[in-house]
Enzyme design. Sequence first.
Site, PDB file in Angstrom:
ATOM      1  N   PRO A  87      20.553  -0.955  -7.072  1.00  0.00           N
ATOM      2  CA  PRO A  87      21.837  -0.547  -6.377  1.00  0.00           C
ATOM      3  C   PRO A  87      22.388   0.528  -7.006  1.00  0.00           C
ATOM      4  CG  PRO A  87      21.722  -2.700  -7.389  1.00  0.00           C
ATOM      5  CD  PRO A  87      20.515  -2.173  -7.705  1.00  0.00           C
ATOM      6  N   GLU A 114      17.982  -9.283 -13.956  1.00  0.00           N
ATOM      7  CA  GLU A 114      19.049  -8.609 -14.008  1.00  0.00           C
ATOM      8  C   GLU A 114      18.828  -7.042 -14.048  1.00  0.00           C
ATOM      9  OE1 GLU A 114      22.390  -9.331 -14.355  1.00  0.00           O
ATOM     10  OE2 GLU A 114      21.533 -11.239 -13.461  1.00  0.00           O
ATOM     11  N   ARG A 152       8.824   5.145  10.993  1.00  0.00           N
ATOM     12  CA  ARG A 152       9.262   5.311  12.407  1.00  0.00           C
ATOM     13  C   ARG A 152       9.335   6.739  12.545  1.00  0.00           C
ATOM     14  NH1 ARG A 152      11.635   1.700  15.392  1.00  0.00           N
ATOM     15  NH2 ARG A 152      13.112   3.296  16.338  1.00  0.00           N
ATOM     16  N   ASP A 167      16.860   7.326  19.040  1.00  0.00           N
ATOM     17  CA  ASP A 167      17.671   6.309  18.133  1.00  0.00           C
ATOM     18  C   ASP A 167      19.016   6.451  17.702  1.00  0.00           C
ATOM     19  OD1 ASP A 167      15.331   4.591  18.199  1.00  0.00           O
ATOM     20  OD2 ASP A 167      14.747   5.086  15.934  1.00  0.00           O
TER      21      ASP A 167
END
Length: 223
Positions: A87, A114, A152, A167
Site C-alpha cells: 500500500p 504486517e 490486456r 476500454d
Amino acid sequence: MKFDVVTLFPDMIKNYCSESIVKRGIEKGVIEVSTTNPRDFTHDKHKKVDDTPYGGSQGMVLMCQPMFDAVESIERIDNSELIMLTPQGEPFSHKISKELASFDQLILICGHYEGFDERIRLGLKPREISIGDYVLTGGELPALVLIDSISRNISGFLGKDESALDDSFSEGLLEHAQYTKPREFRGMKVPEVLLSGNHAEIEKFRANERLERTKARRPDLII
Ligand code: ADE
C-alpha cells in the site's frame, strides 16, 4: 511475458489464472504465470517465514532470508522488472499497466501479515506498487490485478473482437455505454443512432458520451 509471483499462497494465484481469459492467454502462450513460495526456502522444521517486530507492536513481519532466497532463485531474463506489492507504493494506473506490458518478465513480490522487513526493500530494490489507498490482507489480489490488467495490454492476449483500445482510460476518458439485443427492455430503448448503421454518426455520439460521462463521473481525468 513471464509473470513470476513470489507468494506464500500460490493457490490463490493458480486458481485465478485457471479460469476465463487469463487461462486462455496462458494456453495461447502469450503469457506464462509461475509461483515461488518463500516457505520452500526456510531452513527450520517449522518453515518459519515471519517473526515479531523489533521494537514491539502488533502482528508479524516477513523475514529477510526466505524472501531473498525465493526472489534470487528465480531465473532473471533480459528486460525484467522486480515489483513489490504494497500500500506504500506508487498508485497503479492504466499508464503504468501499459508501461509494464513492454517487459518480458515481471517478478511480483506479495507481502502478507504486517509487512516486510525493511531490508527486503533496501536489499532487493523493487519498484513498489499499490493498487489503491486501502489495505488488503496480502499482495496476492494486487498481483492478480497487475497480471490481469497488464496482460490486456500485451498483443495477442485479447481476441480480435475484444480490443483494449475502446476500454475506459485508453484515451484518458471513460468508455461509452454499450447495448445489445433486445432493442427495448422494460420500456428502456437503445438510442436510435446506434441502430442507424451510420458509422460516422455513431462514433460522434459515442465520443460525446465518453466526454460527458467522464465530466460527470470523473472530472479529475479531464485536464
Ligand atoms: N498489500 C496490501 N494492500 C495493498 C494495496 N492496497 N496495494 C498493493 N499491495 C497491497
